[in-house]
Design a protein around this motif. Structure first.
Motif, PDB file in Angstrom:
ATOM      1  N   VAL A 266       0.767  -1.068  -0.059  1.00  0.00           N
ATOM      2  CA  VAL A 266      -0.001   0.120   0.168  1.00  0.00           C
ATOM      3  C   VAL A 266       0.844   1.146  -0.078  1.00  0.00           C
ATOM      4  O   VAL A 266       2.160   1.122   0.523  1.00  0.00           O
ATOM      5  N   LEU A 267       0.325   2.195  -0.310  1.00  0.00           N
ATOM      6  CA  LEU A 267       0.992   3.847  -0.471  1.00  0.00           C
ATOM      7  C   LEU A 267       0.137   4.299   0.825  1.00  0.00           C
ATOM      8  O   LEU A 267      -0.930   4.309   0.963  1.00  0.00           O
ATOM      9  N   VAL A 268       1.072   4.947   1.851  1.00  0.00           N
ATOM     10  CA  VAL A 268       0.693   5.894   2.584  1.00  0.00           C
ATOM     11  C   VAL A 268       1.244   7.114   2.693  1.00  0.00           C
ATOM     12  O   VAL A 268       2.609   7.348   2.281  1.00  0.00           O
ATOM     13  N   THR A 269       0.592   8.328   2.722  1.00  0.00           N
ATOM     14  CA  THR A 269       1.102   9.696   2.454  1.00  0.00           C
ATOM     15  C   THR A 269       0.980  10.230   3.876  1.00  0.00           C
ATOM     16  O   THR A 269       0.054  10.274   4.907  1.00  0.00           O
ATOM     17  N   ALA A 270       2.244  10.753   4.130  1.00  0.00           N
ATOM     18  CA  ALA A 270       2.237  11.428   5.777  1.00  0.00           C
ATOM     19  C   ALA A 270       1.789  12.872   5.500  1.00  0.00           C
ATOM     20  O   ALA A 270       2.588  14.037   5.299  1.00  0.00           O
TER      21      ALA A 270
END
Length: 699
Positions: A266-270
């Motif tokens: 998955v991609l997670v953006t801070a």
């Protein structure tokens, strides 16, 4: 030299350079596998380390890389590793299961050599012998796309692995003893994330650090032994981009169910307030869920994470609906430049349907698990070795599992039968596998050697009419599938990868107790184009060596229940033997074991085979004899013990009664043993010679 000739030479030179430099890159790893004491759940226990790490080191390659892993087994029991999800194209010799490989004996090493051919994605490795996986020994294996292949998202700031799994505080030997004596394992005692449980009190050191505004890739794998797991990020959503080597439609999720053996990324953006947050993992479908946390920290954060953890969903209907939301991204490529959707699996005619029904029961009062009434047992000789040497009929029978299984027992289950379970597959056929789970718990299955299309999961029993509900357009190509209680799952694949492939339950307990089988797929003609040869370093299964002293072979005695060996001195050790090994290699292995102080000229090597009450004694003193011994090891299926005599001072003394030279036939050498009364230092042998006169080996 005219211009035309120069042009021809330039082309030839270019072709030469391509052939020399065109081989795919190599990655080399050296692993020392040892025990160490760690406290994954706060209780000190023995854990398997790889190069002093738990989890083990990350194998990080690029599509088509050649991977060499030299494994030094410094444990006290045999060891194999499998590369869960790596297809081992044309090369099941590297699969690392007991059906394909002899294990690496303690104190020795073996080098796995495989290629991640036409693959990308998130995977992991783990030990397959005994219950070693309950002690750790697992680690991440990731494969990224080649530079020329487009990826359907921007390059992330960093790429993290998250290995999540349930954990027992009992040792792997205690757990194995429980299963061997007929008991189940019960529920694990907790969960770990990358080998740690996390207290969730704000005092844990951060496992991952994020820079505000940046996007990160997190690769999750459920490396556990019993439970499905739900994962989620506190205060953040996840954009799903890949499942087991397939790019998928990029839906956004608050939480994701990951069943045993499954991997996804998955991609997670801070993009939240700069502080600490938790990754939360919890078991699914259990009365009392276990939870573990890992801390993610925004750079320069000084605020602890909130103790309020996001809750997991309830029930398996939610999980089933999530499975149905996973879709193959038809417009993007994976390992190859052509789009994934260019393979129209839904338009291929089904050649064969194999229906698999899981069950559990007792055999001789002990718990066993089965598929179609057959509970798999690994024979002493690996199935693939038996096939290679043409002695399959002495080791196993094909097709104990029938395609259209219909239980006839009173409780809907047939009596469970033990035995090696091998389905004979047809080369390049397109097969539909139906997996029915009549039980009360979620199950998960893995197919090695292939990626399949997970076209359906539904409640109830399967029938041909259910095909109208299949996803024949954009089902995800993957290597694991879950099956919910009282439900079925359908997977489809083309059998285009020659070799021997394990289809297994991802539950450690069920797999160990027989819920697995092997799929044998071989091309019509033997060709390197379809399947690689047995590697030169392939191990053969010789359990042990008995070293004896004296000026010859001592005396064999026939006791009331077994044959016994009488000698003035004796010692037992293990040495590795490899395919295509020479006689000199064997002698060198004996001497290098460190157990002996002798010269090659002082060694006399022989072995014995049981034959209807007679001991057949065979000597090994050259390469031809060595090759014949290897054949006997496989054909016998019981690993006859080598006898090594140390003959000090007079190595040229001929052995009485029996001699051997290049032209002698092995079948003619036999030794009738007359019982003697002396009992001073006899030794009972745990091999086929320990039989009553005239009794056949059970193996």
């Amino acid at each position: 030299m005219n211009n035309k000739m120069r042009c021809v030479l330039a082309i030839l030179l270019a072709m030469t350079c391509i052939s020399v430099n065109g081989e795919d890159p190599y990655l080399f790893y050296e692993w020392k596998v040892t025990y160490g004491t760690l406290s994954p759940l706060g209780v000190p226990q023995k854990v398997i380390l790889i190069n002093n790490q738990f989890p083990g080191p990350r194998i990080n390659g690029t599509s088509n890389n050649n991977v060499h892993v030299n494994v030094f087994n410094q444990l006290d029991e045999p060891l194999l590793f499998t590369w869960n999800g790596i297809q081992q194209r044309k090369n099941s010799w590297q699969e690392g299961t007991l059906g394909t490989n002899c294990p690496i004996p303690p104190g020795t090493n073996y080098t796995y050599r495989f290629q991640v051919k036409d693959q990308i994605g998130s995977y992991y490795y783990y030990p397959t012998t005994g219950l070693l996986r309950a002690a750790g020994g697992y680690g991440p294996l990731t494969v990224v796309s080649r530079a020329l292949i487009p990826v359907p998202f921007d390059k992330p700031e960093d790429d993290y692995t998250v290995l999540v799994g349930d954990w027992y505080t009992k040792s792997h030997t205690e757990l194995r003893s429980m299963l061997d004596t007929g008991r189940g394992l019960g529920r694990p005692q907790g969960l770990v994330i990358n080998g740690k449980s996390g207290k969730g009190d704000g005092k844990d050191e951060p496992m991952y650090t994020l820079t505000p505004g940046k996007t990160y890739r997190f690769r999750f794998c459920n490396v556990g032994m019993k439970d499905s797991i739900n994962v989620r990020f506190q205060g953040h959503t996840m954009r799903l981009v890949e499942i087991e080597g397939s790019h998928v439609v990029q839906n956004v999720y608050d939480s994701l169910d990951i069943h045993l053996g499954q991997c996804l990324s998955v991609l997670v953006t801070a993009d939240k307030e700069p502080k600490d947050y938790f990754i939360v993992a919890s078991t699914r479908f259990t009365k009392e869920p276990h939870t573990a946390t890992a801390t993610i920290r925004y750079a320069n954060s000084k605020s602890p994470a909130s103790p309020q953890l996001p809750k997991a969903p309830e029930g398996w209907e939610w999980s089933l609906n999530q499975f149905r939301s996973f879709r193959w991204n038809l417009t993007n490529s994976a390992a190859r430049p052509n789009p994934q959707g260019s393979y129209h699996y839904g338009k291929i005619n089904i050649s064969r349907t194999i229906k698999l029904v899981t069950s559990a029961g007792k055999v001789d009062g002990k718990l066993r698990y089965a598929i179609n009434g057959i509970s798999h047992v690994d024979p002493p000789t690996p199935i693939r070795l038996a096939q290679h040497y043409g002695v399959s009929d002495k080791v196993f029978k094909y097709d104990l599992i029938k395609d259209d299984y219909k239980p006839t027992g009173e409780d809907g289950q047939d009596k469970i039968t033990l035995g090696p379970s091998v389905i004979n597959g047809t080369w390049k056929s397109f097969v539909e596998f139906v997996i029915e789970n009549p039980g009360k718990s979620v199950q998960s299955f893995h197919m090695s050697g292939y990626a399949f299309f997970a076209v359906s999961i539904e409640p109830g029993r399967w029938s041909p009419e259910k095909r109208k509900n299949y996803n024949l357009l954009d089902a995800v190509s993957r290597n694991t599938i879950q099956v919910y209680p009282n439900s079925f799952a359908v997977i489809m694949t083309a059998l285009d990868n020659a070799g021997l492939w394990n289809i297994r339950s991802n539950s450690m307990e069920k797999h160990y107790l027989g819920q697995q089988f092997y799929l044998s797929v071989h091309a019509a003609t033997v060709s390197l184009q379809d399947e690689y040869n047995m590697p030169d370093n392939n191990l053969l299964c010789v359990a042990e060596v008995v070293i004896v002293g004296g000026n010859y072979m001592g005396v064999w005695e026939e006791g009331p229940n077994c044959w016994r060996w009488k000698s003035s001195t004796k010692k037992t050790m293990s040495i590795p033997l490899r395919h295509n090994e020479s006689y000199d290699d064997m002698v060198r292995s004996v001497i290098e074991s460190g157990e002996l102080e002798c010269e090659p000229k002082n060694i006399v090597i022989s072995y014995v085979m049981n034959g209807w009450g007679k001991i057949h004694l065979t000597f090994i003193n050259n390469d031809r004899h060595m090759s014949l011994y290897m054949l006997d090891v496989v054909a016998d299926g019981s690993r006859p013990l080598l006898r090594i005599n140390i003959v000090p001072g007079s190595p040229t003394i001929p052995p009485p009664q029996l001699t051997i030279d290049e032209d002698d036939s092995f079948e003619d050498e036999s030794l009738d043993v007359n019982p003697k009364n002396s009992e001073d230092d006899s030794m009972e042998l745990e091999d086929p010679i320990s039989l009553k006169k005239g009794e056949k080996s059970a193996n």
